[in-house]
Scaffold this motif. Sequence first.
Motif, PDB file in Angstrom:
ATOM      1  N   THR A 276      11.614  15.935  36.258  1.00  0.00           N
ATOM      2  CA  THR A 276      11.930  17.265  36.800  1.00  0.00           C
ATOM      3  C   THR A 276      13.067  17.161  37.810  1.00  0.00           C
ATOM      4  O   THR A 276      14.030  17.948  37.774  1.00  0.00           O
ATOM      5  CB  THR A 276      10.692  17.887  37.468  1.00  0.00           C
ATOM      6  OG1 THR A 276       9.657  18.039  36.497  1.00  0.00           O
ATOM      7  CG2 THR A 276      11.029  19.253  38.056  1.00  0.00           C
ATOM      8  N   LEU A 277      12.972  16.182  38.718  1.00  0.00           N
ATOM      9  CA  LEU A 277      14.039  15.980  39.702  1.00  0.00           C
ATOM     10  C   LEU A 277      15.337  15.567  39.017  1.00  0.00           C
ATOM     11  O   LEU A 277      16.431  15.957  39.448  1.00  0.00           O
ATOM     12  CB  LEU A 277      13.616  14.930  40.727  1.00  0.00           C
ATOM     13  CG  LEU A 277      12.420  15.294  41.620  1.00  0.00           C
ATOM     14  CD1 LEU A 277      12.065  14.123  42.545  1.00  0.00           C
ATOM     15  CD2 LEU A 277      12.700  16.556  42.444  1.00  0.00           C
ATOM     16  N   ALA A 278      15.234  14.795  37.927  1.00  0.00           N
ATOM     17  CA  ALA A 278      16.429  14.391  37.190  1.00  0.00           C
ATOM     18  C   ALA A 278      17.105  15.606  36.559  1.00  0.00           C
ATOM     19  O   ALA A 278      18.338  15.735  36.585  1.00  0.00           O
ATOM     20  CB  ALA A 278      16.071  13.366  36.125  1.00  0.00           C
TER      21      ALA A 278
ATOM     22  N   GLU B 219      11.279  24.172  43.942  1.00  0.00           N
ATOM     23  CA  GLU B 219      10.123  25.077  43.871  1.00  0.00           C
ATOM     24  C   GLU B 219      10.211  25.969  42.647  1.00  0.00           C
ATOM     25  O   GLU B 219       9.205  26.178  41.941  1.00  0.00           O
ATOM     26  CB  GLU B 219      10.054  25.918  45.150  1.00  0.00           C
ATOM     27  CG  GLU B 219       8.826  26.822  45.236  1.00  0.00           C
ATOM     28  CD  GLU B 219       8.765  27.597  46.535  1.00  0.00           C
ATOM     29  OE1 GLU B 219       7.824  28.400  46.687  1.00  0.00           O
ATOM     30  OE2 GLU B 219       9.654  27.410  47.393  1.00  0.00           O
ATOM     31  N   LEU B 220      11.402  26.505  42.374  1.00  0.00           N
ATOM     32  CA  LEU B 220      11.580  27.355  41.201  1.00  0.00           C
ATOM     33  C   LEU B 220      11.321  26.595  39.899  1.00  0.00           C
ATOM     34  O   LEU B 220      10.874  27.175  38.910  1.00  0.00           O
ATOM     35  CB  LEU B 220      12.994  27.943  41.184  1.00  0.00           C
ATOM     36  CG  LEU B 220      13.279  29.047  42.207  1.00  0.00           C
ATOM     37  CD1 LEU B 220      14.769  29.375  42.231  1.00  0.00           C
ATOM     38  CD2 LEU B 220      12.471  30.300  41.884  1.00  0.00           C
ATOM     39  N   ALA B 221      11.604  25.274  39.919  1.00  0.00           N
ATOM     40  CA  ALA B 221      11.395  24.458  38.720  1.00  0.00           C
ATOM     41  C   ALA B 221       9.947  24.003  38.578  1.00  0.00           C
ATOM     42  O   ALA B 221       9.603  23.330  37.597  1.00  0.00           O
ATOM     43  CB  ALA B 221      12.320  23.247  38.750  1.00  0.00           C
ATOM     44  N   GLY B 222       9.103  24.347  39.558  1.00  0.00           N
ATOM     45  CA  GLY B 222       7.697  23.980  39.486  1.00  0.00           C
ATOM     46  C   GLY B 222       7.390  22.584  39.978  1.00  0.00           C
ATOM     47  O   GLY B 222       6.296  22.062  39.718  1.00  0.00           O
ATOM     48  N   TYR B 223       8.331  21.973  40.711  1.00  0.00           N
ATOM     49  CA  TYR B 223       8.049  20.641  41.250  1.00  0.00           C
ATOM     50  C   TYR B 223       7.051  20.776  42.390  1.00  0.00           C
ATOM     51  O   TYR B 223       7.295  21.528  43.344  1.00  0.00           O
ATOM     52  CB  TYR B 223       9.340  19.970  41.740  1.00  0.00           C
ATOM     53  CG  TYR B 223       9.108  18.587  42.301  1.00  0.00           C
ATOM     54  CD1 TYR B 223       8.811  17.523  41.462  1.00  0.00           C
ATOM     55  CD2 TYR B 223       9.168  18.344  43.674  1.00  0.00           C
ATOM     56  CE1 TYR B 223       8.583  16.255  41.962  1.00  0.00           C
ATOM     57  CE2 TYR B 223       8.943  17.076  44.189  1.00  0.00           C
ATOM     58  CZ  TYR B 223       8.652  16.035  43.330  1.00  0.00           C
ATOM     59  OH  TYR B 223       8.419  14.768  43.834  1.00  0.00           O
TER      60      TYR B 223
END
Length: 282
Positions: free
Chosen positions: A181-183, A214-218
């Motif tokens: 996700t971070l990548a 946060e928007l990406a759900g991490y």
Amino acid sequence: MRLLSLSLLLVTLTGSAVAIAASEAEEAQLIETINAYRSEVQRCEDRASEELTALSSDPRLVLPATGAGDLQGSLARNGYPMANVQAVSLSGPRDAQAAMQALRESFCRVVLDPQYADIGVSREGRDWRIVLARPMLGGHLKDAQAEGLALLDEINRVRASARQCAGKPFAAAAPLNWNTTLAGLSEAHSRAMANGNFFSHLDRDGRTPGDRAELAGYPGAPVAQNIAAALDRPRQIVEGWLANPGHCANLMNPQFSELGAAYAVDPQSDAGIYWVALFGAP
């Protein structure tokens, strides 16, 4: 008489060596001061800069302090694979401190330009020449994830040893794990910077790295971000981050346990290549 002449010659040579060493120390001091200046947010012509990666000292950029000449031709003869270059000539500063003051007052945009990766400084008396350049990108780059993983390896290498970041001690830290996700977020922001020709921790909508995560759900907090431009080798990037207090602290922060990283290239952009590393803790 011959002994006296020999003694005078030795004194002259010793004095010249001391003068050369003093001049080289001032040149090195100016590079160090420029990198310290770049490592913090600065105001320049009513604009705020980002924290920038340190410039690398490159002897191929050390050109005569006096006389303009053919800048591009000189670098070509020195074997520097230039993509872009800017030279600043100063006349009058007696030392590195005075030269830095002149750069801050009259050439802040040049010194704070994120596209430059390398620097060379020469001095002759009170004449100075500061050359900042960006090299051509090498053809060795793999895809964004492969290079992101190489960046992770470099970061874990430096985390394995205790370090100081701007005088603050950090113990050795555990290695970071790869997070997809971070990548993905790193690749998206590096691509936005490359295609949009900007260099900032914020995106064009003003969102912070934490907002985007946060928007990406991490699920992790906190989140921190390091960015770099104009460099195409992970080791260079990490060494530059180590010279920046904020980026260095992110590298060594024991709170972080995950990382995602990527790069993006756009030949039409000023810096050519942009990198993002996102640190997190689930």
